[in-house]
Design a protein around this motif. Structure first.
Motif, short mmCIF file in Angstrom:
data_model
loop_
_atom_site.label_atom_id
_atom_site.label_comp_id
_atom_site.label_asym_id
_atom_site.label_seq_id
_atom_site.Cartn_x
_atom_site.Cartn_y
_atom_site.Cartn_z
N PHE A 138 -10.37 19.35 2.48
CA PHE A 138 -11.65 19.99 2.75
C PHE A 138 -12.82 19.21 2.16
O PHE A 138 -13.91 19.19 2.71
CB PHE A 138 -11.65 21.42 2.21
CG PHE A 138 -10.65 22.31 2.89
CD1 PHE A 138 -10.86 22.74 4.19
CD2 PHE A 138 -9.50 22.71 2.24
CE1 PHE A 138 -9.95 23.55 4.83
CE2 PHE A 138 -8.57 23.52 2.87
CZ PHE A 138 -8.79 23.94 4.16
N GLY A 142 -15.85 18.03 4.40
CA GLY A 142 -17.19 18.55 4.11
C GLY A 142 -18.20 17.48 3.78
O GLY A 142 -19.41 17.76 3.73
N SER A 143 -17.74 16.25 3.55
CA SER A 143 -18.65 15.18 3.13
C SER A 143 -19.15 14.32 4.29
O SER A 143 -20.03 13.49 4.11
CB SER A 143 -17.96 14.28 2.10
OG SER A 143 -16.85 13.61 2.67
N ALA A 147 -19.76 17.58 9.47
CA ALA A 147 -19.32 18.83 8.83
C ALA A 147 -20.01 20.07 9.37
O ALA A 147 -19.34 21.10 9.60
CB ALA A 147 -19.51 18.72 7.31
N PHE A 182 -18.24 25.27 7.27
CA PHE A 182 -18.92 24.76 6.08
C PHE A 182 -20.33 25.34 5.97
O PHE A 182 -21.00 25.58 6.97
CB PHE A 182 -18.99 23.23 6.11
CG PHE A 182 -17.66 22.56 5.91
CD1 PHE A 182 -17.06 22.53 4.66
CD2 PHE A 182 -17.01 21.96 6.97
CE1 PHE A 182 -15.83 21.91 4.48
CE2 PHE A 182 -15.79 21.33 6.81
CZ PHE A 182 -15.19 21.32 5.55
N ASN A 183 -20.75 25.55 4.72
CA ASN A 183 -22.10 26.05 4.43
C ASN A 183 -22.42 27.31 5.24
O ASN A 183 -23.53 27.48 5.77
CB ASN A 183 -23.15 24.98 4.71
CG ASN A 183 -22.90 23.72 3.91
OD1 ASN A 183 -22.35 23.76 2.81
ND2 ASN A 183 -23.28 22.58 4.46
N SER A 214 -18.65 25.04 0.31
CA SER A 214 -19.73 24.08 0.18
C SER A 214 -19.59 23.35 -1.14
O SER A 214 -18.74 23.69 -1.97
CB SER A 214 -21.09 24.79 0.24
OG SER A 214 -21.35 25.47 -0.98
N ASP A 215 -20.47 22.37 -1.36
CA ASP A 215 -20.49 21.72 -2.66
C ASP A 215 -21.47 22.46 -3.57
O ASP A 215 -22.09 23.46 -3.17
CB ASP A 215 -20.84 20.23 -2.55
CG ASP A 215 -22.20 19.99 -1.91
OD1 ASP A 215 -23.06 20.90 -1.93
OD2 ASP A 215 -22.42 18.89 -1.37
N ASN A 404 -15.51 24.16 -2.91
CA ASN A 404 -15.39 23.16 -1.84
C ASN A 404 -14.01 23.17 -1.18
O ASN A 404 -13.76 22.37 -0.27
CB ASN A 404 -15.74 21.76 -2.34
CG ASN A 404 -14.93 21.35 -3.55
OD1 ASN A 404 -13.91 21.96 -3.86
ND2 ASN A 404 -15.38 20.33 -4.25
#
Length: 422
Positions: A138, A142-143, A147, A182-183, A214-215, A404
């Motif tokens: 993930f 996500g990076s 994403a 994501f997010n 998310s981060d 994350n």
């Protein structure tokens, strides 16, 4: 007495060893809230089980002997930080030994321990994990720039009755909802756990739960516009910085200063929150939490819980007095005041018992025993409590999970369906 305890343990996953110590089976605790699926004990307990010698007291391994020799060479004179760490250890050591001694004196419970990995599985039916390469990364997904375009499909099962010739037939249909993964707050508001699909992988989403993947930069999006919608219980399991290359291969860590930016105060409910923080036994980290982190978050320390790790044969996973790699971790508890600090909802709190010990067989690396349910009696505010876990790697029914990789342990390979398990 022990038979009554075992009956309660079978239902709840909790066995009271002493007035302040408990043995826990995380699988039973988690499965009390699942409906269509169950956490597979054979995949949860992927370590510390050896069918050939689980009934025997294990002999020291070569690595263990090396550690002991290294420990003996350690100079007797400790620096100031090491002296503080040793004092903390000596204070809790009698409590850990008492809990462990009581466990070893409960033969019926020890018999259950040896079979926890096969609990509910017929002979030859225990599920085995596939290769780690089959897992989704993930953090990598996500990076990348795509994403925001990645979507997860949530499959809701519905039972409908069709009537014909004076009778009825139960027909099952699936309603699918697709949403960004994501997010984005992804929620299962239904009363049953559901199956989700992402990149040909399947994941189990518990009932009445949600996740936000998310981060650290996006966590501000979870801050409620109204503190009445804030959280009463905040459990945090940070990826503390660690010099071990082996540990870093399993999951990335962050410098401790990064955690100062966590908006713990802003996440709190109007009536405040109980904050539970997992920490290691490193004194440098403990000092950072007490002197910097808790003050920055606005958290006042209240109590400490200890998680003692044992193997399937009841023995500790390591030497208790080794200066490093001790077989226990600490959960620091504290309160973060909300806007309504004088409310009756805040003052009528049950006092948190200090130095409570929970004993269990660990699951996979970094996977914590679920203690959230056992903290609810000490949570301020109304019921049901609003609960969130930060840096989560699995989901809990009724909770919000942020991190994350909150879907890591929700992969379907960690579960079995109730139909196939019978």
């Amino acid at each position: 007495m022990e038979n009554n305890q075992l009956q309660l343990f079978s239902e709840s996953g909790i066995y009271q060893l002493t007035s302040n110590a408990f043995f826990i089976d995380p699988v039973r605790i988690l499965n009390r809230s699942y409906t269509r699926f169950r956490v597979s004990p054979s995949t949860y307990y992927s370590r510390f089980f050896d069918s050939s010698n689980s009934k025997q007291v294990p002999k020291a391994s070569e690595d263990s002997r090396k550690r002991k020799r290294k420990q003996k060479k350690k100079p007797q004179s400790l620096n100031e930080r090491e002296q503080i760490a040793d004092r903390r250890h000596q204070e809790v050591k009698p409590l850990l030994l008492k809990a462990h001694k009581t466990l070893l004196e409960a033969p019926d419970l020890l018999k259950v321990l040896r079979n926890l990995r096969n609990d509910g599985c017929a002979v030859g039916e225990c599920k085995e994990l596939s290769e780690e390469s089959s897992e989704l990364s993930f953090m990598e997904l996500g990076s990348v720039w795509q994403a925001p375009l990645y979507e997860i499909a949530l499959n809701y099962h519905q039972d409908d009755k069709t009537f014909h010739n004076g009778g009825s037939t139960l027909v099952q249909s699936i309603e699918q909802r697709v949403t960004p993964v994501f997010n984005n707050l992804v929620a299962n508001e239904g009363s049953c756990d559901i199956e989700a699909e992402l990149f040909n992988h399947k994941f189990i989403i518990p009932k009445r739960s949600c996740f936000y993947m998310s981060d650290l930069r996006q966590i501000e999006n979870l801050i409620p516009a109204d503190s009445d919608c804030g959280f009463n219980l905040i459990v945090i399991d940070p990826p503390w910085e660690n010099g071990s290359a082996h540990q870093k291969l399993r999951y990335p860590t962050l410098p401790n200063r990064y955690f100062l930016s966590l908006p713990v105060k802003q996440l709190c409910h109007t009536y405040g929150a109980l904050v539970a923080l997992w920490v290691t036994n490193r004194e440098k980290l403990r000092g950072f939490v007490e002197n910097d982190l808790f003050p920055k978050w606005g958290v006042k320390y209240a109590a400490s819980f200890y998680w003692l790790k044992v193997k399937a044969n009841g023995m500790m996973t390591g030497e208790l007095d080794l200066f490093h790699h001790r077989p226990y971790e600490c959960l620091l508890l504290g309160y973060c005041d909300g806007k309504e600090t004088d409310s009756d909802n805040v003052t009528r709190l049950n006092p948190i018992p200090d130095n409570r010990v929970f004993v269990s067989i660990p699951g996979d690396y970094s996977r914590k025993t679920p203690l959230g349910e056992l903290l609810l009696d000490y949570v301020p505010g109304s019921r049901p409590a609003r609960c969130i876990e930060l840096f989560a790697r699995e989901m809990i029914p009724g909770w919000t999970s942020w991190g994350n990789e909150p879907l890591h342990f929700q992969d379907s390979r960690y579960f079995v369906t109730k139909e196939t398990e019978k």
